[in-house]
Design a protein around this motif. Structure first.
Motif, PDB file in Angstrom:
ATOM      1  N   SER A  59       0.637  -0.744  -0.049  1.00 26.94           N
ATOM      2  CA  SER A  59       0.165   0.110   0.011  1.00 26.94           C
ATOM      3  C   SER A  59       1.118   1.016  -0.541  1.00 26.94           C
ATOM      4  N   GLY A  60       2.224   1.200   0.163  1.00 31.02           N
ATOM      5  CA  GLY A  60       3.152   2.410   0.228  1.00 31.02           C
ATOM      6  C   GLY A  60       3.059   2.842   1.265  1.00 31.02           C
ATOM      7  N   LEU A  61       2.259   2.150   2.493  1.00 32.54           N
ATOM      8  CA  LEU A  61       2.183   2.582   3.785  1.00 32.54           C
ATOM      9  C   LEU A  61       3.760   2.324   4.515  1.00 32.54           C
ATOM     10  N   LEU A  62       4.583   1.233   4.068  1.00 29.50           N
ATOM     11  CA  LEU A  62       6.035   1.380   4.713  1.00 29.50           C
ATOM     12  C   LEU A  62       6.861   0.615   3.660  1.00 29.50           C
ATOM     13  N   ASN A  63       8.433   1.370   4.084  1.00 27.66           N
ATOM     14  CA  ASN A  63       9.205   0.680   3.124  1.00 27.66           C
ATOM     15  C   ASN A  63      10.214  -0.714   3.135  1.00 27.66           C
ATOM     16  N   PRO A  64       9.899  -1.041   2.553  1.00 26.83           N
ATOM     17  CA  PRO A  64      10.589  -1.747   2.750  1.00 26.83           C
ATOM     18  C   PRO A  64      12.631  -2.300   3.330  1.00 26.83           C
ATOM     19  N   THR A  65      12.839  -2.819   4.037  1.00 24.72           N
ATOM     20  CA  THR A  65      14.314  -2.314   4.504  1.00 24.72           C
ATOM     21  C   THR A  65      15.617  -2.884   2.873  1.00 24.72           C
ATOM     22  N   SER A  66      14.403  -4.206   2.255  1.00 25.80           N
ATOM     23  CA  SER A  66      15.932  -4.612   0.824  1.00 25.80           C
ATOM     24  C   SER A  66      14.551  -5.390   0.384  1.00 25.80           C
ATOM     25  N   GLY A  67      14.981  -5.153  -0.735  1.00 31.84           N
ATOM     26  CA  GLY A  67      13.691  -5.799  -1.868  1.00 31.84           C
ATOM     27  C   GLY A  67      13.042  -4.827  -3.114  1.00 31.84           C
ATOM     28  N   GLU A  68      12.227  -5.115  -2.996  1.00 31.60           N
ATOM     29  CA  GLU A  68      11.845  -4.091  -3.733  1.00 31.60           C
ATOM     30  C   GLU A  68       9.679  -4.795  -4.117  1.00 31.60           C
ATOM     31  N   ALA A  69       8.561  -4.119  -4.313  1.00 28.63           N
ATOM     32  CA  ALA A  69       7.360  -4.288  -4.601  1.00 28.63           C
ATOM     33  C   ALA A  69       6.976  -3.579  -5.462  1.00 28.63           C
ATOM     34  N   GLN A  70       6.578  -4.211  -6.578  1.00 32.73           N
ATOM     35  CA  GLN A  70       6.232  -3.076  -7.783  1.00 32.73           C
ATOM     36  C   GLN A  70       4.304  -3.772  -7.317  1.00 32.73           C
ATOM     37  N   VAL A  71       3.833  -2.627  -8.809  1.00 31.28           N
ATOM     38  CA  VAL A  71       1.995  -2.912  -8.215  1.00 31.28           C
ATOM     39  C   VAL A  71       2.312  -2.538 -10.123  1.00 31.28           C
TER      40      VAL A  71
END
Length: 259
Positions: A59-71
């Motif tokens: 949802s974009g409310l939390l940034n990952p520590t590492s890696g990536e999320a794509q929508v």
């Protein structure tokens, strides 16, 4: 615009760590996952395994520590109109009518008021709440309030709907009815749904695929295709085919000591 075959969701080596040093807690670790456009995807896992953390990242409310999320092929960098959220409690504002509550995300995104009203009225019809558009939240039953929460998540016309145990607080009969209502909404809206639940039967009834997560740090240990015909019906829950999936998932949680 992303190519037609672009996954709705793609997670690559995703990890989330809360805190630092000796107090650091790894919620999700090295997670890879791909979810197809228009798919109903359920996630089952023990409490504390990072399911809600995963939705916060998407949802974009939390940034990952590492890696990536794509929508939709685009890296998630913050909250976006492409993603709608539905929580366990509908959290409707008591001083607003149902139409006003549903319209709120559009107002925040500064969409033209006439367009938002038209969208809200269309979605009210979709979730069968047209006659309650000018009612207030305290005038709705639990199931109706949750349908309003789903409608609010749909108003900005997102590509993806993230649903965090949306029916967990409902009684058993209302929950069954909401399951079928949600399937109707999903069929009509053609959205991609990521659905967190602790109910094995609910996951099997609703989903195209079900991901099983490990205890913290959360990893996806298995993704199971649910090969049951659509449209789904409550009566399927008593069939041998349905039982095959529920036994498989129960065995998984028994082996973890969760059942």
């Amino acid at each position: 615009m992303a190519p037609a075959n672009t996954p709705a969701i793609q997670l690559s080596k995703l990890s989330v760590i809360y805190g630092s040093g000796s107090s650091a807690v790894t919620a999700v670790e090295d997670l890879d996952l791909e979810i197809k456009d228009g798919e109903f995807f359920a996630i089952l896992g023990p409490s504390g395994c990072g399911k809600s953390t995963l939705l916060k990242v998407l949802s974009g409310l939390l940034n990952p520590t590492s890696g990536e999320a794509q929508v939709g092929g685009q890296k998630v960098r913050g909250p976006q109109a492409e993603v709608g959220l539905v929580f366990q409690a509908p959290t409707l504002l008591p001083w607003m009518t149902i139409r006003e509550n549903i319209s709120l995300p559009g107002k925040i995104l500064k969409v033209d008021p006439n367009e938002i009203r038209d969208r809200a009225d269309s979605i009210l019809e979709l979730v069968k709440l047209t006659q309650f558009a000018d009612s207030y939240p305290n005038q709705l039953s639990g199931g109706m309030a949750q349908r309003a929460g789903i409608a609010r998540g749909l108003v900005q016309d997102p590509r993806v709907m993230l649903m965090d145990e949306p029916f967990g607080a409902l009684d058993a009969m209302t929950r069954e009815r909401m399951n079928m209502d949600l399937l109707d909404i999903w069929t009509e809206s053609k959205k991609t749904i990521i659905f967190i639940t602790h109910s094995i039967g609910e996951a099997v009834l609703l989903a195209d695929r079900v991901a099983l997560m490990s205890p913290r740090p959360g990893r996806v240990t298995e993704v199971v295709d649910i090969d049951l015909p659509r449209p789904r019906a409550i009566e399927m829950m008593s069939t041998p085919e349905f039982g095959h999936y529920t036994r498989h998932f129960r065995d998984y949680f028994k082996n973890l000591g969760e059942l």
